[in-house]
Each structure stands twice: as structure tokens, then as C-alpha cells.
Motif scaffolding. Structure first.
Motif, PDB file in Angstrom:
ATOM      1  N   TYR A  94       0.659  -1.234   0.008  1.00  0.00           N
ATOM      2  CA  TYR A  94      -0.127  -0.074   0.179  1.00  0.00           C
ATOM      3  C   TYR A  94       0.683   1.308  -0.179  1.00  0.00           C
ATOM      4  CZ  TYR A  94      -4.155  -2.737   1.144  1.00  0.00           C
ATOM      5  OH  TYR A  94      -5.235  -3.667   1.112  1.00  0.00           O
ATOM      6  N   LEU A  95       0.382   2.370  -0.752  1.00  0.00           N
ATOM      7  CA  LEU A  95       1.170   3.556  -0.734  1.00  0.00           C
ATOM      8  C   LEU A  95       0.198   4.480  -0.671  1.00  0.00           C
ATOM      9  CD1 LEU A  95       3.953   4.998  -1.590  1.00  0.00           C
ATOM     10  CD2 LEU A  95       3.191   5.109  -3.660  1.00  0.00           C
ATOM     11  N   GLY A  96       0.834   5.655   0.030  1.00  0.00           N
ATOM     12  CA  GLY A  96      -0.222   6.799   0.565  1.00  0.00           C
ATOM     13  C   GLY A  96      -0.681   7.402  -0.863  1.00  0.00           C
ATOM     14  N   PRO A 154       8.814   4.422   0.936  1.00  0.00           N
ATOM     15  CA  PRO A 154       8.960   3.751  -0.306  1.00  0.00           C
ATOM     16  C   PRO A 154      10.234   3.908  -0.589  1.00  0.00           C
ATOM     17  CG  PRO A 154       8.013   6.023  -0.816  1.00  0.00           C
ATOM     18  CD  PRO A 154       7.987   5.832   0.696  1.00  0.00           C
ATOM     19  N   THR A 155      10.543   2.557  -1.418  1.00  0.00           N
ATOM     20  CA  THR A 155      11.985   2.667  -1.889  1.00  0.00           C
ATOM     21  C   THR A 155      12.133   3.673  -3.492  1.00  0.00           C
ATOM     22  OG1 THR A 155      11.548   0.793  -3.407  1.00  0.00           O
ATOM     23  CG2 THR A 155      12.506   0.280  -1.298  1.00  0.00           C
ATOM     24  N   GLU A 156      13.117   3.814  -3.871  1.00  0.00           N
ATOM     25  CA  GLU A 156      13.271   4.920  -5.093  1.00  0.00           C
ATOM     26  C   GLU A 156      12.270   3.952  -6.272  1.00  0.00           C
ATOM     27  OE1 GLU A 156      15.809   7.385  -7.846  1.00  0.00           O
ATOM     28  OE2 GLU A 156      16.671   5.857  -6.637  1.00  0.00           O
ATOM     29  N   ALA A 157      12.637   2.575  -6.255  1.00  0.00           N
ATOM     30  CA  ALA A 157      12.087   1.670  -7.231  1.00  0.00           C
ATOM     31  C   ALA A 157      10.426   1.820  -7.042  1.00  0.00           C
ATOM     32  CB  ALA A 157      12.680   0.243  -7.531  1.00  0.00           C
ATOM     33  N   GLU A 158      10.037   1.253  -5.992  1.00  0.00           N
ATOM     34  CA  GLU A 158       8.743   1.440  -5.617  1.00  0.00           C
ATOM     35  C   GLU A 158       7.864   2.807  -6.068  1.00  0.00           C
ATOM     36  OE1 GLU A 158       8.377  -1.588  -1.631  1.00  0.00           O
ATOM     37  OE2 GLU A 158       8.687   0.493  -1.415  1.00  0.00           O
ATOM     38  N   TRP A 159       8.567   3.997  -5.751  1.00  0.00           N
ATOM     39  CA  TRP A 159       7.954   5.183  -5.988  1.00  0.00           C
ATOM     40  C   TRP A 159       7.687   5.413  -7.405  1.00  0.00           C
ATOM     41  CZ3 TRP A 159       8.261   9.635  -8.803  1.00  0.00           C
ATOM     42  CH2 TRP A 159       7.571  10.711  -8.288  1.00  0.00           C
ATOM     43  N   GLY A 215       8.089  17.829  -3.352  1.00  0.00           N
ATOM     44  CA  GLY A 215       8.921  16.539  -3.816  1.00  0.00           C
ATOM     45  C   GLY A 215       8.662  15.788  -2.670  1.00  0.00           C
ATOM     46  N   GLU A 216       9.337  14.552  -2.815  1.00  0.00           N
ATOM     47  CA  GLU A 216       8.928  13.405  -1.851  1.00  0.00           C
ATOM     48  C   GLU A 216      10.504  12.602  -1.705  1.00  0.00           C
ATOM     49  OE1 GLU A 216       5.686  10.851  -3.049  1.00  0.00           O
ATOM     50  OE2 GLU A 216       4.516  13.001  -3.309  1.00  0.00           O
ATOM     51  N   TRP A 217      10.695  12.565  -0.440  1.00  0.00           N
ATOM     52  CA  TRP A 217      11.770  11.648   0.232  1.00  0.00           C
ATOM     53  C   TRP A 217      11.371  10.168   0.058  1.00  0.00           C
ATOM     54  CZ3 TRP A 217      16.287  13.555   1.408  1.00  0.00           C
ATOM     55  CH2 TRP A 217      16.557  14.955   2.259  1.00  0.00           C
ATOM     56  N   SER A 231      17.681  -5.256  -8.725  1.00  0.00           N
ATOM     57  CA  SER A 231      16.558  -5.261  -9.654  1.00  0.00           C
ATOM     58  C   SER A 231      15.321  -5.830  -9.170  1.00  0.00           C
ATOM     59  CB  SER A 231      17.229  -6.381 -10.634  1.00  0.00           C
ATOM     60  OG  SER A 231      17.461  -7.676 -10.312  1.00  0.00           O
ATOM     61  N   ASP A 232      15.306  -5.893  -7.952  1.00  0.00           N
ATOM     62  CA  ASP A 232      13.949  -6.392  -6.954  1.00  0.00           C
ATOM     63  C   ASP A 232      13.230  -5.382  -6.277  1.00  0.00           C
ATOM     64  OD1 ASP A 232      15.843  -5.801  -5.177  1.00  0.00           O
ATOM     65  OD2 ASP A 232      16.032  -7.750  -4.230  1.00  0.00           O
ATOM     66  N   GLY A 233      13.657  -4.090  -6.620  1.00  0.00           N
ATOM     67  CA  GLY A 233      12.822  -2.954  -6.003  1.00  0.00           C
ATOM     68  C   GLY A 233      13.125  -2.646  -4.555  1.00  0.00           C
ATOM     69  N   ARG A 234      14.216  -3.483  -3.923  1.00  0.00           N
ATOM     70  CA  ARG A 234      14.512  -2.994  -2.657  1.00  0.00           C
ATOM     71  C   ARG A 234      15.136  -1.432  -2.549  1.00  0.00           C
ATOM     72  NH1 ARG A 234      18.651  -6.460  -4.015  1.00  0.00           N
ATOM     73  NH2 ARG A 234      20.883  -5.809  -3.629  1.00  0.00           N
ATOM     74  N   ALA A 235      15.446  -0.939  -1.512  1.00  0.00           N
ATOM     75  CA  ALA A 235      16.261   0.264  -1.334  1.00  0.00           C
ATOM     76  C   ALA A 235      17.692   0.102  -1.383  1.00  0.00           C
ATOM     77  CB  ALA A 235      16.065   0.779   0.050  1.00  0.00           C
ATOM     78  N   TRP A 236      18.327   1.076  -2.249  1.00  0.00           N
ATOM     79  CA  TRP A 236      19.724   1.061  -2.429  1.00  0.00           C
ATOM     80  C   TRP A 236      20.369   1.948  -1.487  1.00  0.00           C
ATOM     81  CZ3 TRP A 236      22.077   2.698  -7.950  1.00  0.00           C
ATOM     82  CH2 TRP A 236      23.266   1.953  -7.947  1.00  0.00           C
TER      83      TRP A 236
END
Length: 287
Positions: A94-96, A154-159, A215-217, A231-236
Motif C-alpha cells: 500500500y502507498l499513500g 517507499p524505495t525509489e523503485a517502488e515510488w 517533492g518526496e523523500w 533489480s528487485d525493488g529494494r532500497a539501494w
């Protein structure tokens, strides 16, 4: 100018007042602090939402794959948006539906640090570090466990996955910048200030203000390119573990950015202790 609130009031891009949300059938047992609510106005696809105890609304984002970054021929692109790479989001989340508002921040933190005041406006002038404290307190308020906190950035990929909403153009509505005013508050139409969340049209998955306004952190540390990105969407993270103040990614442009800053692939950065009146956040609620 008296602007009606976007989350609970009148939407200035549609005639009349928005319909009151109705309760839907539950897909799981309902707690006293969480309800299923109706699909958002303007959303082109059906969505599933939940609301927590302080009124934050979250859209269910499905698992899936997407191409992250911008191709070399994209207008206004930055070098650090490459190379384009395939990312798999393995788990739904879920994302805001909106960026976190000043009213919601105040309920959790007991203060309002924002420069542009208004309960329904996005909270801003908060550092990445401040956001971590907010999330910790929100998890305590919502009685989530430390082993699996329900709320996080969110991670950058999720965002980017949620912002694109299945699209591949410069913007989630295509490549025509002239349409941006329908969806975002940015340099050309913001009046150099923030606005109540939800006054513009959402993206195809129902997210409001995912570009523009503030903007969003996100969780990730800044890297100069996507070479070696997960490549799996996790935070870098942990590019420079010895740095005293890491640099974090910010997404989505803002009221003071040009049209290019509102592109789906746009990524900027700031030290994690930086506080800007053009920078806020939205949060993930884990399944």
C-alpha cells in the motif's frame, strides 16, 4: 484566494462536490482503526484503499515489472536517470494516496514545521531524518510490531513504479507537457507555494500529487547512476558508509520545479538532514 481543501472538500477540476466515501465489503476482518473506502475520483482503474486511525488513505499497488529510468531521447532527462533497467516488484504494497498532510503530521508529532501553512497542504520543511521519527511514532500509534513495521518510506523503485502506473512515457499521461497543469502544481501554475492535496487529477492508479506540489523523500541513498542498482525493488543504500550525513533521493518535482522535474523518471537528491519548503513525503503501508 480561498482554495477548498482537496482531500475532503471540493475538487476544482470537476464540477460540484465530491461524493462521500462509502464502506465497501471487507477482503479481511476490519479493525476499529481501518476501513475500506470507495475508489478515488478521476481514477481510470478500480483501486483498493484502506484508511488508518488518523485518516491516511493508502492504495494497493500490485506486484509487477517495469523499466526504471529514462531513455536517451527523453526530453529534459538527466544523466543519473540511466541506464534504463528492468525492476521486478515482487510483493504488493500500500502507498499513500496523497503526500502526508500537515494535519496528519501534527496528529503524530504534535507540531507543524511547514512554511506554507494549511491542514490539508502537504507537510514540508522536514528532513529525511525527521520523517524516520514520524514513521517510528506512526508505527507505535498504529500498534505495529518492531519486527515488521507496517509503515515506512517507499524505495525509489517502488515510488517510480507507482508513479508510472503501468505507463512508459515521460509522464504518466504521455509526453505532452501542456497537459501537466491538469495533474500537478509546478513552477508555471503554483503561485510559488504549495496547495491542498488532491486538487489536481490523479495518475491512472489513483495517486494524487505524485508529481508537483512537493517533492518526496524516498528511502534510497543517492548513486550517480543506476549501474549496479537492485533489480528487485529494494532500497539501494550504503554507497559511502563512512559519510556522516548520507545523501538521499527525492522524487516528484515540486511547486518550484519546471515541467521536467515532474517526469516519472526525474530524480534529485539532498543531504538527509536537509529541510526544504518544497520537500515532503508519502509512506508505504506494508501488507
Amino acid at each position: 484566494m480561498n482554495i477548498k481543501t482537496g482531500i475532503y472538500g471540493k475538487n476544482n477540476n470537476s464540477a460540484g462536490k465530491r461524493k462521500s466515501p462509502s464502506i465497501l465489503n471487507e477482503i479481511r476482518p476490519k479493525s476499529s482503526v481501518e476501513n475500506m473506502i470507495e475508489n478515488p475520483v478521476h481514477a481510470s482503474n478500480p483501486v483498493t484503499l484502506v484508511r488508518n486511525s488518523i485518516g491516511m488513505e493508502f492504495i494497493l499497488v500490485p506486484a509487477g515489472d517495469f523499466e526504471m529510468g529514462s531513455p536517451s531521447n527523453e526530453k529534459r532527462r538527466k544523466l543519473w536517470e540511466s541506464p534504463v533497467h528492468r525492476v521486478t516488484i515482487k510483493k504488493p504494497f500500500y502507498l499513500g494516496r496523497y503526500p502526508v498532510t500537515q494535519e496528519q503530521w501534527s496528529k503524530v508529532m504534535g507540531n507543524n514545521p511547514s512554511y506554507f501553512r494549511g491542514e490539508k497542504r502537504p507537510v514540508e520543511t522536514v528532513s529525511w531524518e525527521d520523517v524516520q521519527v514520524f514513521i517510528q511514532k506512526l508505527n507505535t500509534l498504529e500498534k505495529t510490531s518492531e519486527e515488521s513495521s507496517a509503515y515506512r518510506l517507499p524505495t525509489e523503485a517502488e515510488w517510480e513504479y507507482a508513479a508510472r502506473a503501468g505507463t512508459t512515457g515521460s509522464y504518466f499521461f504521455g509526453d505532452d507537457e501542456s497537459k501537466l497543469k491538469e495533474y500537478a502544481w509546478f513552477l508555471e501554475n503554483s503561485g510559488l507555494e504549495t496547495h491542498p492535496a488532491g486538487l489536481k487529477k490523479p495518475n491512472p492508479w489513483g495517486f494524487y500529487d505524485i508529481c508537483g506540489n512537493v517533492g518526496e523523500w524516498v528511502q534510497d541513498e543517492y548513486h550517480i547512476s543506476y549501474k549496479g542498482a537492485p533489480s528487485d525493488g529494494r532500497a539501494w543504500e550504503s554507497l559511502f558508509p563512512s559519510v556522516s550525513v548520507p545523501v538521499r533521493i527525492r522524487r516528484g518535482g515540486g511547486w518550484n520545479g519546471n515541467a521536467g522535474c515532474c517526469r516519472s523518471a526525474e530524480r534529485l537528491f539532498a543531504a538527509q538532514d536537509k529541510k526544504l519548503n518544497s520537500l515532503g513525503f508519502r509512506v508505504v503501508k506494508e501488507l
